[in-house]
Structure formats: structure tokens, C-alpha cells
Design a protein around this motif. Sequence first.
Motif: not given
Length: 394
Positions: A12-15, A74-77, A79-83, A389-390
Motif C-alpha cells: 500500500p505505501g509503495d503505490s 511497464e507490465p507491472l504498473l 493503468e494510471g502509472e503506465r500513462a 509485485a513480490a
Amino acid sequence: MALAPAAAMAAPGDSALIAQCLHRLAVQQLRKDSFYYAGMFRTYRTWAASPGTLREDNAIFYTGLIVFTLRQLEPLLTEGERAVCDSIVTRALKAYPYFRNANGRPTFNFWPTDHPVFFPNATVLSRFRRSKQITDDLDDTSILWLGAGIPDSTARRLQVLMDAHAAGPGHRANSTYRAVRDLPAYSAWFGIRTPIELDAGVVANVLYFLRDRGLTPDAHDSASVRFLAYVVQKRKYWTDPAFASTYYPRTPVLLYHLARFMGRFPDLDAYRGQVKADLREAMAGAKDGMDRVILGTSLLRLGDTAGLRALSPRLGVAHGVGARPDDGASPDALSPEDDPFLFYIANIASLFPNPIRRMALHNPLFIYHFYSPAYNDALLLEYLVLRRAAATGG
């Protein structure tokens, strides 16, 4: 495998911290051409013999590393992060043509090729005319194509060029270890008159590129794997990093390169346990926060959950670890003095044959340090994304 309590706390904090890192990268990316091209990130250079003097340097190297890092993530982001990530990458790629070989060859240079300058903003070195024709190099070429994407036909053409400039009969690698001196491994340079130079960090990046593109292994490819295997088996990354890798001469940084390659490709799987153990030991003794970041990333790439504990889940507010002025600060306010993390150097002694190279390798007169505050943020982002991700099974 059950995750440690610290892992469960991380996601949660990492996001929130991931969003901050992406925002800081976007803020630091240059929007107008000046000394740099639009889309680049600032680089600073200092001469080791005069470490208090910082000069801006318009090399593409760190911009290329940031793009490569974002592409991997990119594959681990979300949708908003990827933008946000995609917008940064799109702007950065517009600067790449200025560093491509001026004669149309699919190779890249450290510095711009439209108006070549050797060590820009240097008082003396930038005046050397012959040095302004510095050759393209395999490291920048591999890193930039990994970020930009390359057509299969161009990749095959590039492999032929890499093979043509590798070590071989009459082109012995006289500046490396005696045991691997005769290997026809990939050299760091595309230049005809440039000495053959085997650098473990560079070789790991070149092999990563070749594997990523699915190019058919050949004699130079297998020789390069044997060179890396020697460095790893003998633990040169621990006992002799500056000689094993002139451009990435510190143990945490060289381990980071090796782990990035090993985490995706199986060529060095025989040494996986050894490298993981050494990464754990290096992380336990690391004093610098950014060293802990890249060591934690390396452990996560090798599937070791010890990497989850590299830093506190609240590391974004920790002094010296991705710490920056307020998010709204102008890029002009950012400085490597916030965290002068040493990832890459240029060392003129690398071009000397042994034993001169060995004797001169640590002489500050020959060494230039290159810093990038934005790349610190990219490395921190990489760690946070892999840790999330981990921790969440992503």
C-alpha cells in the motif's frame, strides 16, 4: 512461500511512493532544447581530482537508462502509472536521433553526433579536435535500443557489427585478466583504432540486448558468457570490481548488472546461489541508501525475498534516498548533491594495456564521475515496483 511481515506492509505505501517517483521523473524531464535536447534528463560530471566542481554534461547515457528501466517496469504498473511512464518515454525517445551514428549505422554515441564535443563544458578536454570523433560504443547502443525497440533486420545488422569489433585473432584483450585475454568476447567499442576492452558490466548489457531480441548465439556470444562466468566464478565483482568493470567499478553496481542479466536469462544459473549469497552480504554491510536500493532490486530479480527488506516502507521520506525538494520544484533546483550516488564513471586508464592499466586504474587524474538525480529516482521506482509485485504476488 509466506512473505515476511515487512513484505505485507510494503504494497500500500509503495503505490503512493511509486506515484511520487513517476511525478519527480516527469518534473525533471527537460521540455525545451538548450544545452540538452528536449526529452533528456540532466547529467552532471565531476573530475575525481577536483570533486568539488560539477559540470553539466549532455550525454544520452542516463536518459537511455531511465527509458530502459521504465520499459522493463511497464507490465507491472497500474493503468494510471503506465500513462505517466509512457508520456516520459515518448518525450525521451525524441532525443535519440541526435546521438545515432551520423553515417546511418545503427549504433549510438555517448555524446551528440550532430555537433560532437568531447567532455562538454570541460576547460581543456573539450578543445581536443581528434577526441571529438570519439567512437560509438556497445553499451549506449544496447541500452538505447532496449528502450527504443529495434526492427529484427536492424538487430541482425547490429549483431554483425558487434561481432566485427569483438576481440579475436590480432585483436587480443590485453587490458583484462590473463585467463580470459584470448576470448573473442564483445569489446566496449565500435572503433577500429580503439583498444579491445572487456568490461563485465558492458558485456552483461550487450548480452541482455542480444537475448532480448532473440538473436542467434555465435562464437562471440558464447565467449562473452565465458568471460562473465570467469568474473562471477572468481568473485571479481567483490575482490576486484574496478578491474573487472571499468565503467561500473563498484561492487553493488556490478552485482546489479549481473543480477539484471541473470534474473531474466539462464546463462549463469550455475552461480545463482553464490550471487544471491553475496548480494545478501553486500546489502547487510551497505551504508548508502541507494546501494541498498539496487542490491534489494537485484535480490528481488533473483527471487530472493531478502530484497523486500532493503529499506523501510517509508523510504520515500528518508534523507538521501530519493529525497528531493518539494514535488513542484523546478528542475533547475535539483542537484546531484542531494544524493551523489555513483553509478557510472569514465576512466581514461581503461584504454591502457596491462600492467599500466592496473597501476593507473585508481588514479583520480584519469577518472570522471557521472551523476544523474533523475536516474536515482528511476532506480528507486524500480525497487518499489518490484517490491510491490513480490509482496502482492504480481
